[in-house]
Design a protein around this motif. Structure first.
Motif, PDB file in Angstrom:
ATOM      1  N   THR A 292       0.839  -1.197   0.000  1.00  0.00           N
ATOM      2  CA  THR A 292       0.000   0.000   0.000  1.00  0.00           C
ATOM      3  C   THR A 292       0.874   1.247   0.000  1.00  0.00           C
ATOM      4  O   THR A 292       1.679   1.446   0.908  1.00  0.00           O
ATOM      5  CB  THR A 292      -0.940   0.019   1.207  1.00  0.00           C
ATOM      6  OG1 THR A 292      -1.792  -1.130   1.160  1.00  0.00           O
ATOM      7  CG2 THR A 292      -1.799   1.274   1.203  1.00  0.00           C
ATOM      8  N   VAL A 293       0.704   2.073  -1.011  1.00  0.00           N
ATOM      9  CA  VAL A 293       1.483   3.303  -1.154  1.00  0.00           C
ATOM     10  C   VAL A 293       0.750   4.430  -0.447  1.00  0.00           C
ATOM     11  O   VAL A 293      -0.437   4.669  -0.692  1.00  0.00           O
ATOM     12  CB  VAL A 293       1.679   3.642  -2.643  1.00  0.00           C
ATOM     13  CG1 VAL A 293       2.471   4.947  -2.792  1.00  0.00           C
ATOM     14  CG2 VAL A 293       2.392   2.498  -3.361  1.00  0.00           C
ATOM     15  N   GLY A 297       1.200   9.171   5.331  1.00  0.00           N
ATOM     16  CA  GLY A 297       0.464   8.197   6.127  1.00  0.00           C
ATOM     17  C   GLY A 297      -0.912   7.855   5.603  1.00  0.00           C
ATOM     18  O   GLY A 297      -1.540   6.895   6.078  1.00  0.00           O
ATOM     19  N   THR A 298      -1.419   8.605   4.629  1.00  0.00           N
ATOM     20  CA  THR A 298      -2.746   8.328   4.074  1.00  0.00           C
ATOM     21  C   THR A 298      -2.616   7.406   2.865  1.00  0.00           C
ATOM     22  O   THR A 298      -1.882   7.735   1.928  1.00  0.00           O
ATOM     23  CB  THR A 298      -3.445   9.626   3.635  1.00  0.00           C
ATOM     24  OG1 THR A 298      -3.571  10.489   4.766  1.00  0.00           O
ATOM     25  CG2 THR A 298      -4.817   9.333   3.045  1.00  0.00           C
ATOM     26  N   PRO A 299      -3.318   6.275   2.860  1.00  0.00           N
ATOM     27  CA  PRO A 299      -3.219   5.354   1.725  1.00  0.00           C
ATOM     28  C   PRO A 299      -3.685   5.996   0.418  1.00  0.00           C
ATOM     29  O   PRO A 299      -4.756   6.626   0.373  1.00  0.00           O
ATOM     30  CB  PRO A 299      -4.126   4.193   2.127  1.00  0.00           C
ATOM     31  CG  PRO A 299      -4.187   4.251   3.618  1.00  0.00           C
ATOM     32  CD  PRO A 299      -4.144   5.723   3.942  1.00  0.00           C
ATOM     33  N   HIS A 367      -8.614   4.325  -9.740  1.00  0.00           N
ATOM     34  CA  HIS A 367      -9.330   5.601  -9.904  1.00  0.00           C
ATOM     35  C   HIS A 367      -8.886   6.586  -8.824  1.00  0.00           C
ATOM     36  O   HIS A 367      -9.712   7.258  -8.176  1.00  0.00           O
ATOM     37  CB  HIS A 367     -10.856   5.386  -9.828  1.00  0.00           C
ATOM     38  CG  HIS A 367     -11.385   4.478 -10.892  1.00  0.00           C
ATOM     39  ND1 HIS A 367     -11.551   4.876 -12.197  1.00  0.00           N
ATOM     40  CD2 HIS A 367     -11.770   3.177 -10.841  1.00  0.00           C
ATOM     41  CE1 HIS A 367     -12.021   3.865 -12.918  1.00  0.00           C
ATOM     42  NE2 HIS A 367     -12.160   2.808 -12.117  1.00  0.00           N
ATOM     43  N   ALA A 368      -7.572   6.680  -8.646  1.00  0.00           N
ATOM     44  CA  ALA A 368      -7.010   7.458  -7.535  1.00  0.00           C
ATOM     45  C   ALA A 368      -6.388   8.779  -7.975  1.00  0.00           C
ATOM     46  O   ALA A 368      -5.671   9.418  -7.194  1.00  0.00           O
ATOM     47  CB  ALA A 368      -5.967   6.614  -6.798  1.00  0.00           C
ATOM     48  N   LEU A 375      -3.867  14.866  -2.084  1.00  0.00           N
ATOM     49  CA  LEU A 375      -2.809  14.524  -1.133  1.00  0.00           C
ATOM     50  C   LEU A 375      -1.536  15.309  -1.401  1.00  0.00           C
ATOM     51  O   LEU A 375      -0.825  15.704  -0.461  1.00  0.00           O
ATOM     52  CB  LEU A 375      -2.525  13.018  -1.178  1.00  0.00           C
ATOM     53  CG  LEU A 375      -3.622  12.105  -0.608  1.00  0.00           C
ATOM     54  CD1 LEU A 375      -3.258  10.636  -0.829  1.00  0.00           C
ATOM     55  CD2 LEU A 375      -3.826  12.378   0.885  1.00  0.00           C
ATOM     56  N   VAL A 376      -1.226  15.523  -2.667  1.00  0.00           N
ATOM     57  CA  VAL A 376      -0.029  16.299  -3.017  1.00  0.00           C
ATOM     58  C   VAL A 376      -0.194  17.748  -2.550  1.00  0.00           C
ATOM     59  O   VAL A 376       0.736  18.345  -1.975  1.00  0.00           O
ATOM     60  CB  VAL A 376       0.236  16.233  -4.531  1.00  0.00           C
ATOM     61  CG1 VAL A 376       1.295  17.264  -4.937  1.00  0.00           C
ATOM     62  CG2 VAL A 376       0.690  14.835  -4.920  1.00  0.00           C
TER      63      VAL A 376
END
Length: 604
Positions: A292-293, A297-299, A367-368, A375-376
């Protein structure tokens, strides 16, 4: 490398022991005397000096490569060769590293060995087995990490120091045991082997892992390649290898210290390399549970298999994370990413399309794309408070300053070191390797301690001539002669340059001038004799070969049979006899090899 160390220790054991056993008291006294005369430190220093000298000798480098290819065979798959050559050329040309003043430029070859391995000789020759290429499935970034690792062994001269430490440890253990009269050579050998693995080889493997990471990332490869390579290597060494010495027992992972293996457990190395990747991303990118990337800390996404033969999800996770780490490292703002969410739910960004390819695949699958964008943005917004980017740049500046000091030390190398660089450049030209010859001459001309600039010009001229750059070769050769007209070596080197460029008459004129300047120097006679031979003037060729022999009898090896027979019949007869003996020994060895292979085939 461990096999070579053990071979050195075997030699030391023979040298240290006596052919006829001595009484116990006499043996102890003999070892005590030896300890006082040589000492452990003396053993270390003498071994280190010997191997470092070999590592700075072009002939030794060429010979180590030749011997390796003779034993292992040259790889036959042209695609594999192109792959390895492309990676090594990129690492060597674009990687951020510093060659020491007494180190040679890297050379390499892909062998036909099926063993999963690569190694760097003390001569900066990197040997890569096809077994490694296939074991890593030809993955460019994983191979770059491993080859950068091997380059670091060369840069840090690990082999030379390992030999020397092993020698010193051997002597220390020998003295300790002999002083008590309880020498047990079998147990001592086991102790030495363990000491090599634990105290000599294991620490430098960690150092080489970090060095390899720095080289491969600075050359533009995926920062996740190192951890991915360890993940793949761990699987291979546990489930696929057919070599007993490569096998890694999965039940031994939690031992406080690796056993007799000369490399740390792959799981430990994987974790270290994953941390380097995280640090490279300013602390933003991590991999949880090897699949999991996460960003801060957020997947972001969880990868899946893309290989039908085994679970390669850990590799995929590190390579996806590495693409993100590269972006966080290279771009100081979120906008600099150029992130664009695609219609299919994925995303695209600036950067190397090859490095980002796997990231794009899994972003689309999950679909991320929109989540990545958010997140970036949040990651950069939080850097003002965390100071993460300032810490990243400060750490990089510290490493850059250290490399700058190393480069300054190389440029400030003493005259003796500069002379050796020039000599090595000249030897590379003898082998037709103009690239490495010119690389060394760049270092010579950058040094303030070059005490013979005229000679440097003509040596660089030889390198230009080997490359086929006639104009540069003539310009340097003429300048060298103009500045060093009383130096015989400038004349013989310009003669060689002119000869290489097809100007035989000019080369002969320089030979005559060289003989006039120093009639005792053999090179003017040698080049003149060879030129006359090339021009078909046998009488003149024999005359100058005869003068060569008179000035330097040891140069007989450079005189062809047709001339040596007339010049010195006794020397000629000795050569014929030696050649016959060498042929017979070679034929005998070939027959024995064929018999051995036949026996093995019959048994199978």
């Amino acid at each position: 490398m461990r096999k070579k160390l053990c071979a050195v220790l075997t030699i030391l054991a023979v040298a240290a022991g006596a052919l006829v056993p001595m009484p116990r008291a006499e043996a102890i006294d003999a070892w005590a005397i030896a300890a006082q005369a040589l000492g452990v430190f003396g053993a270390y220093k003498s071994s280190l000096a010997a191997v470092l000298a070999m590592g700075n000798d072009v002939n030794a480098q060429v010979q180590s490569k030749r011997q390796d290819l003779e034993e292992q065979g040259r790889a036959k798959n042209a695609n594999d060769v192109r792959l390895v050559d492309g990676i090594m050329e990129r690492l060597v040309e674009h990687g951020d590293y510093v060659l020491r003043a007494n180190s040679l430029p890297f050379t390499w070859a892909l062998t036909d060995s099926p063993v999963f391995n690569a190694a760097c000789y003390p001569t900066d020759y990197v040997t890569i087995n096809r077994g490694l290429v296939h074991g890593l499935n030809g993955n460019v970034d994983e191979l770059a990490a491993v080859l950068g690792h091997e380059m670091t062994h060369g840069l840090r001269q690990h082999s030379a120091h390992s030999y020397a430490k092993a020698a010193a440890q051997f002597y220390g253990m020998a003295f300790l045991n002999m002083s008590t009269g309880l020498m047990d050579w079998e147990k001592m050998s086991a102790l030495v082997n363990y000491s090599i693995a634990k105290n000599v080889t294991l620490p430098i493997e960690y150092e080489a892992d970090e060095g390899g990471f720095r080289i491969m990332t600075s050359a533009g490869f995926n920062p996740g390649g190192g951890a991915a390579a360890m993940a793949r290597m761990g699987y291979y060494m546990t489930y696929e290898t057919k070599e007993l010495l490569e096998y890694q027992d999965p039940t031994q992972k939690e031992l406080p210290q690796d056993d007799f293996s000369d490399h740390p457990a792959t799981e430990k190395r994987e974790k270290r390399l994953a941390q380097y990747m995280t640090d490279y991303s300013a602390g933003h990118v991590t991999v949880k549970d090897r699949k999991t990337v996460c960003i801060d800390g957020t997947p972001l996404l969880t990868v899946t298999w893309t290989n039908d033969n085994y679970d390669n999800s850990p590799e995929n996770a590190y390579l996806v994370a590495g693409a993100l780490a590269r972006a966080f490292h290279d771009f100081d703002t979120a906008d600099a990413w150029g992130l664009a969410v695609t219609r299919n739910g994925g995303a695209t960004q600036r950067g190397d399309a090859r490095v980002n390819e796997l990231l794009y695949h899994f972003l689309t699958a999950a679909h991320a794309g929109a989540l990545l964008r958010d997140l970036v943005q949040a990651a950069y917004a939080g850097e003002a408070a965390s100071g993460a980017r300032e810490k990243l740049r400060a750490a990089e500046k510290e490493r850059a300053d250290a490399r700058a000091k190393e480069r300054a030390a190389v440029e400030a190398a003493d005259a003796k070191a500069v002379d050796k660089m020039r000599e090595n450049s000249d030897t590379y030209s003898d082998y037709g390797d103009s690239a490495r010859a010119l690389m060394l001459m760049e270092r010579v001309f950058a040094s303030p301690n070059d005490t013979d600039r005229a000679l440097s010009y003509v040596i660089r001229a030889r390198a230009y001539a080997a490359r086929g750059d006639a104009a540069a070769a003539r310009a340097d050769a003429d300048r060298g002669v103009a500045e060093g007209e009383k130096n015989v070596l400038t004349w013989v080197n310009r003669a060689d340059v002119r000869r290489t460029l097809g100007d035989r008459e000019g080369a002969l004129a320089d030979c005559m001038k060289a003989i006039e300047v120093d009639a005792k120097n053999p090179f003017g006679y040698l080049i003149a004799a060879e030129l006359y031979d090339e021009m078909g003037d046998g009488a003149q060729a024999e005359q100058y070969f005869k003068k060569l022999y008179e000035v330097e009898p040891r140069a007989a090896a450079r005189i062809p049979d047709t001339y040596l027979e007339h010049i010195d019949k006794k020397a000629y007869d000795k050569r014929v006899k030696e050649q016959k003996k060498a042929r017979e020994e070679k034929e005998k060895a070939l027959r024995e090899k064929n018999k051995k292979e036949s026996r093995m085939k019959s048994k199978s």
